[in-house]
Scaffold this active site. Structure first.
Site, mmCIF file in Angstrom:
data_model
loop_
_atom_site.group_PDB
_atom_site.id
_atom_site.type_symbol
_atom_site.label_atom_id
_atom_site.label_comp_id
_atom_site.label_asym_id
_atom_site.label_seq_id
_atom_site.Cartn_x
_atom_site.Cartn_y
_atom_site.Cartn_z
ATOM 1 N N LYS A 216 0.787 -1.393 0.123
ATOM 2 C CA LYS A 216 -0.115 -0.025 0.032
ATOM 3 C C LYS A 216 0.754 1.262 -0.081
ATOM 4 O O LYS A 216 0.487 2.152 -0.826
ATOM 5 C CB LYS A 216 -1.103 0.051 1.231
ATOM 6 C CG LYS A 216 -1.718 1.065 1.521
ATOM 7 C CD LYS A 216 -2.630 1.548 0.230
ATOM 8 C CE LYS A 216 -2.931 2.910 0.235
ATOM 9 N NZ LYS A 216 -4.167 3.354 0.929
ATOM 10 N N CYS A 270 -3.205 10.797 1.993
ATOM 11 C CA CYS A 270 -2.739 9.769 1.529
ATOM 12 C C CYS A 270 -1.321 9.893 0.984
ATOM 13 O O CYS A 270 -0.257 9.538 1.452
ATOM 14 C CB CYS A 270 -3.509 9.030 0.578
ATOM 15 S SG CYS A 270 -5.424 8.567 1.388
HETATM 16 N N1 SAJ Z 1 -2.492 14.884 -8.369
HETATM 17 C C1 SAJ Z 1 -1.324 15.707 -9.144
HETATM 18 N N2 SAJ Z 1 -1.135 15.311 -10.505
HETATM 19 C C2 SAJ Z 1 -1.612 14.172 -11.041
HETATM 20 C C3 SAJ Z 1 -2.425 13.532 -10.119
HETATM 21 C C4 SAJ Z 1 -2.880 13.745 -8.907
HETATM 22 O O1 SAJ Z 1 -0.953 16.808 -8.983
HETATM 23 O O2 SAJ Z 1 -1.299 13.879 -12.125
HETATM 24 C C5 SAJ Z 1 -2.411 15.439 -7.060
HETATM 25 C C6 SAJ Z 1 -3.930 15.882 -6.646
HETATM 26 O O3 SAJ Z 1 -4.239 17.110 -7.186
HETATM 27 C C7 SAJ Z 1 -4.031 15.645 -5.129
HETATM 28 C C8 SAJ Z 1 -3.040 14.447 -5.111
HETATM 29 O O4 SAJ Z 1 -2.189 14.528 -6.282
HETATM 30 O O5 SAJ Z 1 -3.564 16.799 -4.548
HETATM 31 C C9 SAJ Z 1 -3.480 13.071 -4.556
HETATM 32 O O6 SAJ Z 1 -4.633 12.934 -5.512
HETATM 33 P P1 SAJ Z 1 -4.724 11.530 -6.215
HETATM 34 O O7 SAJ Z 1 -5.979 11.415 -6.779
HETATM 35 O O8 SAJ Z 1 -3.491 10.895 -6.785
HETATM 36 O O9 SAJ Z 1 -4.898 10.374 -4.837
HETATM 37 P P2 SAJ Z 1 -5.985 10.478 -3.478
HETATM 38 O O10 SAJ Z 1 -4.985 10.896 -2.539
HETATM 39 O O11 SAJ Z 1 -7.266 10.850 -3.708
HETATM 40 O O12 SAJ Z 1 -6.061 8.814 -3.349
HETATM 41 C C10 SAJ Z 1 -5.032 8.009 -3.275
HETATM 42 C C11 SAJ Z 1 -5.085 6.760 -4.252
HETATM 43 N N3 SAJ Z 1 -3.701 6.085 -4.806
HETATM 44 C C12 SAJ Z 1 -3.462 5.746 -5.878
HETATM 45 O O13 SAJ Z 1 -3.888 6.274 -6.750
HETATM 46 C C13 SAJ Z 1 -2.112 5.051 -5.841
HETATM 47 C C14 SAJ Z 1 -6.161 5.730 -3.872
HETATM 48 O O14 SAJ Z 1 -6.075 4.517 -4.794
HETATM 49 C C15 SAJ Z 1 -5.694 5.205 -2.476
HETATM 50 O O15 SAJ Z 1 -6.812 4.318 -1.956
HETATM 51 C C16 SAJ Z 1 -5.693 6.637 -1.517
HETATM 52 O O16 SAJ Z 1 -4.663 7.474 -2.229
HETATM 53 C C17 SAJ Z 1 -5.507 6.133 -0.227
HETATM 54 O O17 SAJ Z 1 -6.440 5.862 0.662
HETATM 55 O O18 SAJ Z 1 -4.459 5.703 0.228
#
Ligand code: SAJ
Length: 420
Positions: A216, A270
């Site tokens: 994870k 996360c």
């Molecule tokens: N972000 C970027 N650029 C991107 C993608 C995301 O800047 O291309 C930023 C987003 O704006 C945000 C942050 O990253 O601020 C996180 O967003 P996210 O959509 O990547 O992830 P979370 O935090 O909503 O959810 C993640 C997910 N993990 C992965 O995709 C590996 C989810 O599957 C997990 O279950 C979750 O963390 C968790 O609970 O750990």
């Protein structure tokens, strides 16, 4: 069915949807939360979080009698722990994970545990946390045996099965996603699979608890590193006068390249937290993971510097104006698009910082939050069109769907998401 009653400890973003899923399959579910307001809300058939589709499932589960919430654990066949694992508030440059919520949950369920129970830790945890949780349970219940010493013969089965669902898509992903099953013995894993198969349609893949914990953390760290790469590119491109969005779309045409999108920083509870759990356990070895955290954490500061330069340029172009007469609009406050979650949001942090150094009016547009629900000191929450027509300087911080079809043409535009 060998699981007549399932108890979920922690009725938050993961625990409540998980409880609702079991209840929707007609299993009796006891949701436990220390917050009386949360318990009352659920028992009224309502929810205290925003997650598409969840309200209907919870409402049906409560009114049909399959889900109830309580503040103190009651006996059950299975216990799933879904409590927060933040990091400790300390001055250290590498934040340490805080397992106190897991400890409290373990100590709270220990008195009601009985032979044949399974306890599953779902909270994202540093490596070794499941063994530690078992230690707390064993300490409290010397009359029961645990898998560390007696393996498959244990009275209590223990496993780590991390949640992996994406906020905003939780209801679908809980059912569809594959599940990592980190049993502390073969029997523990078999029982955990039997439990999850009540609603999980994805594959359940068996490993040990330490690997499950690390899996994870690896997923979220991998995403953090990839986002850091995109954020670093955006800073390099700004210096070299190259459009980073065009650059990434060109590079992504290569069949083996898939660069993520830069932004104002990484938020949420996360991706911005979990990599530290690896760094704190292996500080000398986790070099890329640590650097990625620093790159992503620096990005809001970089945006703030751009804002300061932009204000200075504006004042130079309009010498008759003072800073007090310059209106700044921030578009988006949530930590990512199309949600209302402000936890660890770089957009919110940037907006709050702007208010601190800018003497003129600051407007914010956040379509997912109603005016009454939000109060940031000295920030005026306004509609999109008002901000677009009133502001002198525009700062796009989140790519909400409402913003994508309505751009502003201005020399004084900082677009951290490349949508305008
Ligand atoms: N972000 C970027 N650029 C991107 C993608 C995301 O800047 O291309 C930023 C987003 O704006 C945000 C942050 O990253 O601020 C996180 O967003 P996210 O959509 O990547 O992830 P979370 O935090 O909503 O959810 C993640 C997910 N993990 C992965 O995709 C590996 C989810 O599957 C997990 O279950 C979750 O963390 C968790 O609970 O750990």
């Amino acid at each position: 069915m060998s699981f007549n009653t399932v108890s979920v400890i922690g009725m938050g973003y993961i625990g409540l949807p998980t409880a609702a899923m079991f209840a929707s399959r007609r299993v009796n579910v006891i949701g436990v939360d220390i917050n009386q307001h949360v318990v009352d809300t659920i028992n009224n058939g309502e929810i205290h979080i925003v997650e598409p589709g969840l309200d209907m499932i919870v409402h049906a589960a409560v009114s049909e009698g399959y889900l109830k919430a309580v503040t103190k654990p009651e006996p059950a066949d299975a216990f799933l722990i879904a409590v927060p694992t933040p990091f400790k508030d300390s001055e250290s440059s590498v934040p340490e994970p805080d397992l106190s919520y897991i400890e409290s949950a373990a100590k709270a369920i220990a008195p009601v545990l009985k032979k044949g129970n399974i306890v599953i830790l779902e909270s994202t945890s540093p490596v070794g946390a499941t063994e530690q949780m078992m230690g707390w349970l064993a300490e409290a219940r010397e009359d029961l045996t645990f898998p560390k010493l007696v393996g498959d013969k244990a009275d209590i089965n223990i496993a780590h099965c991390p949640e992996r669902v994406l906020p905003g898509h939780v209801v679908r992903e809980l059912v569809d996603n594959d599940r990592v099953i980190g049993g502390m013995s073969k029997r523990c894993s078999e029982r955990a699979i039997e439990l999850y198969k009540i609603f999980v349609e994805g594959e359940c893949i068996v490993t040990n608890s330490r690997t499950a914990e690390m899996a994870k953390l690896t997923e979220n760290s991998c995403r953090d590193v990839q986002i850091a790469f995109a954020n670093e590119l955006s800073i390099i491109c700004d210096k070299l006068d190259i459009d980073v969005w065009e650059l990434i779309s060109l590079a992504n045409r290569h069949p083996r390249i898939n660069i993520l999108q830069p932004g104002p920083g990484v938020g949420g509870h996360c991706i911005a937290v979990d990599p530290w759990f690896i760094v704190s356990k292996a500080p000398d070895e986790a070099k890329i993971i640590h650097t990625a955290r620093k790159v992503n954490d620096f990005k809001p500061e970089w945006v703030l510097n751009k804002v300061k330069v932009c204000i200075a340029e504006f004042l130079q172009a309009y010498p008759g104006k003072t800073a007090r007469e310059v209106t700044i609009a921030c578009y988006g406050l949530a930590f990512k698009p199309d949600i209302d979650d402000l936890r660890e949001s770089p957009a919110l942090r940037i907006t709050e910082q702007i208010v601190k150094f800018h003497s003129g009016p600051v407007l914010a547009v956040e379509p997912n939050i109603s005016k009454g629900d939000m109060n940031i000191k000295n920030v005026n929450l306004v509609e999109l069109t008002e901000a677009q027509s009133e502001a002198d300087i525009h700062i796009v911080l989140v790519d909400h769907k409402e913003f994508k079809n309505s751009s502003v043409k201005s020399e004084y535009l900082i677009d951290t998401k490349g949508i305008w």
